[in-house]
Design an enzyme around this catalytic site. Structure first.
Site, PDB file in Angstrom:
ATOM      1  N   GLY A  46       4.799   5.744  -7.823  1.00 21.96           N
ATOM      2  CA  GLY A  46       3.932   5.596  -8.986  1.00 21.96           C
ATOM      3  C   GLY A  46       2.483   5.751  -8.574  1.00 21.96           C
ATOM      4  N   GLN A  51      -6.678   5.109  -9.083  1.00 22.08           N
ATOM      5  CA  GLN A  51      -6.439   5.219  -7.642  1.00 22.08           C
ATOM      6  C   GLN A  51      -6.952   6.540  -7.064  1.00 22.08           C
ATOM      7  OE1 GLN A  51      -2.061   4.031  -8.077  1.00 22.08           O
ATOM      8  NE2 GLN A  51      -2.572   3.270  -6.046  1.00 22.08           N
ATOM      9  N   CYS A  96       1.771  -0.560  -2.456  1.00 26.63           N
ATOM     10  CA  CYS A  96       0.829   0.209  -3.270  1.00 26.63           C
ATOM     11  C   CYS A  96       0.131   1.220  -2.366  1.00 26.63           C
ATOM     12  CB  CYS A  96      -0.204  -0.748  -3.881  1.00 26.63           C
ATOM     13  SG  CYS A  96      -1.439   0.072  -4.900  1.00 26.63           S
ATOM     14  N   LEU A  97      -0.049   2.435  -2.859  1.00 23.40           N
ATOM     15  CA  LEU A  97      -0.711   3.460  -2.048  1.00 23.40           C
ATOM     16  C   LEU A  97      -2.166   3.090  -1.768  1.00 23.40           C
ATOM     17  CD1 LEU A  97       0.821   6.663  -3.694  1.00 23.40           C
ATOM     18  CD2 LEU A  97       1.403   5.653  -1.479  1.00 23.40           C
ATOM     19  N   HIS A 138       3.244  -2.266 -12.677  1.00 23.00           N
ATOM     20  CA  HIS A 138       2.331  -2.185 -11.531  1.00 23.00           C
ATOM     21  C   HIS A 138       1.264  -1.116 -11.796  1.00 23.00           C
ATOM     22  CE1 HIS A 138       1.609  -1.843  -6.987  1.00 23.00           C
ATOM     23  NE2 HIS A 138       0.993  -0.791  -7.486  1.00 23.00           N
ATOM     24  N   GLU A 139       1.684   0.061 -12.273  1.00 17.69           N
ATOM     25  CA  GLU A 139       0.719   1.145 -12.526  1.00 17.69           C
ATOM     26  C   GLU A 139      -0.216   0.778 -13.680  1.00 17.69           C
ATOM     27  OE1 GLU A 139       0.604   3.000 -10.145  1.00 17.69           O
ATOM     28  OE2 GLU A 139       2.628   2.615  -9.415  1.00 17.69           O
ATOM     29  N   HIS A 142      -3.168  -1.264 -12.708  1.00 18.61           N
ATOM     30  CA  HIS A 142      -4.287  -0.500 -12.133  1.00 18.61           C
ATOM     31  C   HIS A 142      -5.292  -0.097 -13.212  1.00 18.61           C
ATOM     32  CE1 HIS A 142      -3.241   0.061  -7.919  1.00 18.61           C
ATOM     33  NE2 HIS A 142      -2.016   0.441  -8.232  1.00 18.61           N
TER      34      HIS A 142
HETATM   35 NI    NI Z   1      -0.432   0.597  -6.823  1.00 17.00          NI
END
Ligand code: NI
Length: 179
Positions: A46, A51, A96-97, A138-139, A142
């Site tokens: 995701g 991000q 998370c990235l 989660h996304e 953000h």
């Molecule tokens: Ni994330």
């Protein structure tokens, strides 16, 4: 098609609220495609526009396990909203990235109903449970400047962010030396 740079926390841009998309036009479609390329390349399941430094309410998700032979199943959504959620919760170990290599258990509603605009600017509503429900929540976090570490204890959060600050400082130093 492009691989975008993924911001790593701590970064003020990851703490800002993203703005709604007026219409999913060619520009937003390109953003969605570039975000998917970036996510697959990372690899991740995701990614949210903030991000990659774009403060727009756009997320992409694909939880298909292609290594196990599953076909890619990308979801592209603008202005996602949760219109219903279960009282039952589930716990997943999240990563998370933007917080590379850190994983912690996070509890979220187990089942959600999501509404948003797809890549054709059509309004879609669907139900999600399991990993997909967690990933979408989660996304969406953000888009409101929230990271998964904001759901865990202050002690664990500060430990992770301190380590990332040190790693980023070391990387910046190496880059300077290469000049
Ligand atoms: Ni994330």
């Amino acid at each position: 098609m492009a691989i975008l740079n993924i911001l790593v926390a701590p970064d003020e841009r990851l703490k800002q609220e993203a703005q709604p998309v007026e219409k999913v036009d060619a520009e937003i479609q390109k953003l969605m495609d570039d975000m998917l390329d970036t996510m697959y390349d990372a690899p991740g399941i995701g990614l949210a526009a903030p991000q990659v430094g774009v403060l727009k309410r756009v997320i992409v998700v694909d939880i298909a396990n292609t290594e196990e032979g599953e076909k890619p199943n990308p979801i592209k959504l603008a202005n996602p909203e949760i219109v219903a959620e279960s009282e039952e919760f589930s716990v997943y170990q999240e990563g998370c990235l933007s917080l590379p290599n850190f994983f912690e258990d996070v509890e979220r509603p187990a089942k959600i109903t999501v509404k948003g605009l797809n890549e054709k600017n059509e309004e879609v509503t669907f139900e999600a449970d399991g990993l997909l429900a967690t990933c979408i929540q989660h996304e969406m976090d953000h888009l409101n400047g929230t990271l998964f570490v904001d759901h865990i204890s202050r002690l664990k959060r500060s430990r992770i962010l301190t380590k990332l600050t040190k790693i980023k400082a070391q990387l910046a130093k190496h880059k300077q030396q290469q000049l």
